[in-house]
Design a protein around this motif. Sequence first.
Motif, PDB file in Angstrom:
ATOM      1  N   ASP A 488       0.817  -1.211   0.000  1.00  0.00           N
ATOM      2  CA  ASP A 488       0.000   0.000   0.000  1.00  0.00           C
ATOM      3  C   ASP A 488       0.852   1.263   0.000  1.00  0.00           C
ATOM      4  OD1 ASP A 488      -2.490  -1.383  -0.005  1.00  0.00           O
ATOM      5  OD2 ASP A 488      -2.152  -1.868   2.091  1.00  0.00           O
ATOM      6  N   THR A 489       2.049   1.170   0.560  1.00  0.00           N
ATOM      7  CA  THR A 489       2.988   2.285   0.451  1.00  0.00           C
ATOM      8  C   THR A 489       3.408   2.462  -1.007  1.00  0.00           C
ATOM      9  OG1 THR A 489       3.805   1.887   2.691  1.00  0.00           O
ATOM     10  CG2 THR A 489       5.219   3.181   1.231  1.00  0.00           C
ATOM     11  N   ARG A 490       3.716   1.353  -1.681  1.00  0.00           N
ATOM     12  CA  ARG A 490       4.099   1.444  -3.094  1.00  0.00           C
ATOM     13  C   ARG A 490       2.934   1.898  -3.953  1.00  0.00           C
ATOM     14  NH1 ARG A 490       5.785  -3.697  -2.075  1.00  0.00           N
ATOM     15  NH2 ARG A 490       4.615  -4.552  -3.835  1.00  0.00           N
ATOM     16  N   ALA A 491       1.729   1.477  -3.610  1.00  0.00           N
ATOM     17  CA  ALA A 491       0.557   1.896  -4.390  1.00  0.00           C
ATOM     18  C   ALA A 491       0.418   3.409  -4.390  1.00  0.00           C
ATOM     19  CB  ALA A 491      -0.702   1.243  -3.826  1.00  0.00           C
ATOM     20  N   ARG A 492       0.737   4.043  -3.276  1.00  0.00           N
ATOM     21  CA  ARG A 492       0.670   5.501  -3.189  1.00  0.00           C
ATOM     22  C   ARG A 492       1.836   6.151  -3.937  1.00  0.00           C
ATOM     23  NH1 ARG A 492      -2.205   8.070   0.812  1.00  0.00           N
ATOM     24  NH2 ARG A 492      -0.429   9.412   1.381  1.00  0.00           N
ATOM     25  N   ILE A 493       3.029   5.587  -3.785  1.00  0.00           N
ATOM     26  CA  ILE A 493       4.191   6.166  -4.457  1.00  0.00           C
ATOM     27  C   ILE A 493       4.045   6.081  -5.977  1.00  0.00           C
ATOM     28  CG2 ILE A 493       6.669   5.862  -4.826  1.00  0.00           C
ATOM     29  CD1 ILE A 493       6.856   5.036  -1.863  1.00  0.00           C
ATOM     30  N   SER A 494       3.444   4.998  -6.473  1.00  0.00           N
ATOM     31  CA  SER A 494       3.266   4.857  -7.920  1.00  0.00           C
ATOM     32  C   SER A 494       2.438   5.985  -8.516  1.00  0.00           C
ATOM     33  CB  SER A 494       2.625   3.513  -8.247  1.00  0.00           C
ATOM     34  OG  SER A 494       3.513   2.441  -7.990  1.00  0.00           O
ATOM     35  N   VAL A 495       1.588   6.596  -7.717  1.00  0.00           N
ATOM     36  CA  VAL A 495       0.772   7.712  -8.204  1.00  0.00           C
ATOM     37  C   VAL A 495       1.656   8.851  -8.700  1.00  0.00           C
ATOM     38  CG1 VAL A 495      -0.972   9.426  -7.547  1.00  0.00           C
ATOM     39  CG2 VAL A 495      -1.110   7.095  -6.636  1.00  0.00           C
ATOM     40  N   LEU A 496       2.846   9.000  -8.125  1.00  0.00           N
ATOM     41  CA  LEU A 496       3.719  10.116  -8.499  1.00  0.00           C
ATOM     42  C   LEU A 496       4.100  10.070  -9.969  1.00  0.00           C
ATOM     43  CD1 LEU A 496       6.069  10.207  -5.373  1.00  0.00           C
ATOM     44  CD2 LEU A 496       3.896  11.392  -5.742  1.00  0.00           C
ATOM     45  N   ALA A 497       4.110   8.873 -10.564  1.00  0.00           N
ATOM     46  CA  ALA A 497       4.410   8.778 -11.994  1.00  0.00           C
ATOM     47  C   ALA A 497       3.332   9.439 -12.827  1.00  0.00           C
ATOM     48  CB  ALA A 497       4.566   7.315 -12.398  1.00  0.00           C
ATOM     49  N   GLU A 498       2.135   9.576 -12.281  1.00  0.00           N
ATOM     50  CA  GLU A 498       1.047  10.252 -12.994  1.00  0.00           C
ATOM     51  C   GLU A 498       1.020  11.755 -12.721  1.00  0.00           C
ATOM     52  OE1 GLU A 498      -2.727   8.311 -13.892  1.00  0.00           O
ATOM     53  OE2 GLU A 498      -2.372   7.156 -12.060  1.00  0.00           O
ATOM     54  N   LEU A 499       1.773  12.202 -11.741  1.00  0.00           N
ATOM     55  CA  LEU A 499       1.705  13.613 -11.363  1.00  0.00           C
ATOM     56  C   LEU A 499       2.733  14.483 -12.081  1.00  0.00           C
ATOM     57  CD1 LEU A 499       0.950  13.380  -7.545  1.00  0.00           C
ATOM     58  CD2 LEU A 499      -0.632  13.558  -9.473  1.00  0.00           C
ATOM     59  N   GLY A 500       3.863  13.903 -12.471  1.00  0.00           N
ATOM     60  CA  GLY A 500       4.831  14.615 -13.284  1.00  0.00           C
ATOM     61  C   GLY A 500       5.211  15.969 -12.743  1.00  0.00           C
ATOM     62  N   SER A 501       4.742  17.022 -13.391  1.00  0.00           N
ATOM     63  CA  SER A 501       5.136  18.379 -13.026  1.00  0.00           C
ATOM     64  C   SER A 501       4.688  18.738 -11.617  1.00  0.00           C
ATOM     65  CB  SER A 501       4.571  19.389 -14.031  1.00  0.00           C
ATOM     66  OG  SER A 501       3.158  19.311 -14.072  1.00  0.00           O
TER      67      SER A 501
END
Length: 823
Positions: A488-501
Motif C-alpha cells: 500500500d505504500t508502493r501503491a501511493r508512491i506509484s501515483v507520483l508517476a502520474e503527477l509529473g510536473s
Amino acid sequence: MTARRVPTSTYRLQVTADFDLTTAQGVVDHIRDLGADWVYLSPVLQAEPGSQHGYDVVDHTHVDTERGGDDAFRALAEAAHAAGLGVLVDVVPNHVGVATPEANPWWWSLLESGQGSAVARAFDVDWEAGDGRIRVPVLDDRLLDAVELRDGRLFVGETAYPTAPGTVQDGDDVETVHARQHYEFVHWKRADHELNYRRFFAVNTLAAIRVEEPEVFAASHAAIGAWFRDGLVDGLRIDHPDGLYDPAGYLQDLHELTGGAYTLVEKILEPGEQLPSSWPVDGTTGYDALALVDRVLVDPAGEDALTAASGAEPADWQQLTHDTRRGIADGILGSEVARLARLLAPEVPDLPQDRVVDAVAEVVASFEVYRTYLPEGVHHLIDALERAAESRPDLDDVIDRIAPALVDPGHAAAVRLQQTSGMVMAKGVEDTAYYRTSRLTTLSEVGADPSLFAVSVEDFHQAQRDRQGSWPHTMTTLTTHDTKRSEDTRARISVLAELGSEWTAALARLQSLAPLDDAVFADLLWQAIVGARPASRERLHAYAEKASREAGDSTTWTEPDEAFEEQMHALVDAAFDDPEVVAVLDELDRTVDAAGWSNGLTQKLVQLTMPGVPDVYQGTEAWDRSLVDPDNRRPVDHAELRHVLATLDGPDDDGPERLPAVGPDGAAKLLVVSRALRLRRDHPELFTRYLGLEATGVAADHVLAFDRGGAVTVATRLPVGLERVGGWADTLVHPVPLDRVDLLTGRRFPASRGIALADLLADLPVALLVPAEVADSTTPGDAVAASAPASTGAGTTTASGAGPDGATVSDQQAEIEILEGHA
C-alpha cells in the motif's frame, strides 16, 4: 506421510515470542474465514535468544521454546488441519546463529575443539587461512583488554566462549589462555578481509553450514523430516538457496525427505531469467510477480519528469550496480573474494595475489544474475567474464587464466564463486543501489530492476500466460518481511508517476523548506513520507537512519556523518512541525489518497487472481503502509481484522450503510481479499487458464482485465489519468458473454458482447465477475456494496484513449468465440 497438497493461497504469519505459536493458533479461524488455504509460518526452529525473525537457528532438533515449543507447534498444525488449512513452514538450510555460542551446541563444540570437533565438518571454515584457528570478530579498540577470564571461560562482555580442556591453569592471564584456544578473537573490522568462515552475506553472527554433507543434512533436517512423517506440515519455503554449495542436490535431498511435498525457494530472478527447470520445486516466493504488478500500474509517461526531478540520479543503472557490487566485493565481502583467490592461486602461481583478488572482485561485480548453477547457466558466467575483461583490460590476462577453473563445475573455485556472486549481488543491489536511486522508489523493490520503469498491459498478459504454462503453483506476493516498502505504500508512491510536473514542483518546494545535502536521498525520503503517510515520527526517523546508512553515500553504518544525519532528521521533523511542509504534503494527499486507494485495490485483486499461489502477508488484507524491516514486522491487530470481516459477512438487509467507513481507511480492501481468496479456494475450476481481455472505448488504456477460466478480474490502472479525461464514458470490457455477477458488489450483468465500465466500476475501482450460477451458490452476505472515496475516477462518465495492447475488436472476438466452445 500425508498425500501431497498444493495450496490455492497462503497467509504468512511472523511468529515471535510476543506472537507465539499458541497465539497463532487463535488466528487460524480468521485465516480460514478470510478464505486463505494454508497457514504460512516464519522459521520456528530454536533460534537465538530474543530473535524477532527466526533466521538465526541455533538448534535444529526442536521448535523454539520462546515461540511455544514442539507442543504448541503440533497444536497449531492440528488446529490448521482441522480447519481445512495446510501448513507451510519457512526453513533455513544455509546458516546458523552464532551470536550466543552457549545457545548453539554445534558452534560451542567447534570453538571448544576446533578441527577435532565432531561437528567441524558442519561449518565452512578455511582453517589454513587462520593458522588452524577460527577468527571470531568481536573485539573493539580495547582488543584483548575487553576479554575476561571467568570460571574457566573467556567472556567478551556478557557473551561466554568455551576453553579447550586443559588449557586453563591457575595463574594464567587472558592473553595466555586465549593463545591456547582453537579460535582467535579479532577486531570486528578485520572480518571484511580476514574472516575465515563463510557467513550469511556479511553478518558475522550467522555462520554458514555445509548442508551438502549427508550427515549435516540429516542432523539439520531431523525435526523437519519428523514433521512430514507425523503429518504436521504440508510444504516448505526454502530460505536463500543461492548460498548453498549445490542447490539442486539439496532440493533433491529435501524432495526425498518430504515425499515430494510442495516446496518454494526464495530465489530472485532477474528480468528474463528462468528458475532452473531441473529443480524439484513448485516455484519461487513471488518477487518476480510483485515487480510486474507494480510496473503495470506505473504511468510510462512520467519517466522523464521523475528522472529529472530526482536531481543527481545515476544515469546508468548497470554502471551504478556494477560500482556498488564492486564496492561490496572490495569491502564487506572482501574475505569471501580473498578466499576465492586463494583457491585459484594454484592455477596462477606466477601471478601476484593482489591481481588475482582484483580480477575475482571484478568478475563477481559483473554478473547480471545472482548466481549460476553450473553447468546450467554457464552463459551467465561467460557473460560476466567477458564484461569484467572489457571493463578492466588491465586484468584481461588474469581473467583469461582463471576462467577455465571458474567454468569447471568440479573446481572448488567455481563452486565458491557461485556461492559468492549472490551475496555480492544482494548486498550491492538490494541493500545499497536501491537506496541510491529515487526517481520512483516503487521500482526499487526486492527482485526488481529500477531501470525498467513500466510494463505494458500486453507484456503483463504475456508474463501471466508464461506463468500459467510453466509455473502454475509458484507463489505470488506483494508484501513480505523483506520488502523495502509494503504494497500500500508502493501503491501511493506509484501515483507520483502520474503527477509529473506537480510532483516535481512539490519536491522542489519541500527541498527548499527542509534542505538535505543529498538530492537523490532527499527524493527517496520524501517519497517514503508520502507513501507511508500518516506514519509516525518515530517510524520515519528509524527509516531515514537505516535507508541513509544502507545507501552509504552521505553517511554509513560504521562511520555515521553526524552533520548530515542531523539535517536528515530535521527533514523528518519538518514533515510534522513545519506548517508550510505539512501544507505541501496535505495538498499531495488530495490526489494520492484517492489514487493510491484505487491502486491498492487493483494490485491486490490482480495479485490474488493472477496465475500462481497468492500469499497475503500478515495484516495486508487491510491497509498497511509499512516501510523496510523492522517496520514491516510490527504487531497486527487480528481481533480488529476479525471484527471487520464479520461485519462484512453480516446480514445483507442493511445494505452498504452498515459497513464501517469503507474507503481509504476502511473495509474495502478486506472485502476484496476475502471474496477473491474464497473464490479461489471454493471454485478452483474457475482458475484453470489465462486470457487477457480487451477493453474498447475512450478509456481503454485504464483497464487491466483477464479471464482465468470463468473468474474475470477487471481493474483500474492509472486512476489520475482516468479522472483527468473524465472517467469511463463509453468504455467496455469484453469477457465471454455469460450472465455474470460481481462478487464485490452483488451487481448482475446479463450476457453481452461488452460490459460498461461506468456501471461495473461505479462503486469500486475493481470487479470480480463470476458466472451467475456460481454467485447464486455462494454464502448469503458474500456480495456487499462498498463506496469509493471521492476523486478516484471510478464511476465517472467521460474518457479518452486507445486499447491497451493494440488488439482489434475482431481479434478479441475470435478469442472469445474459441473460449465459448469450452465455457
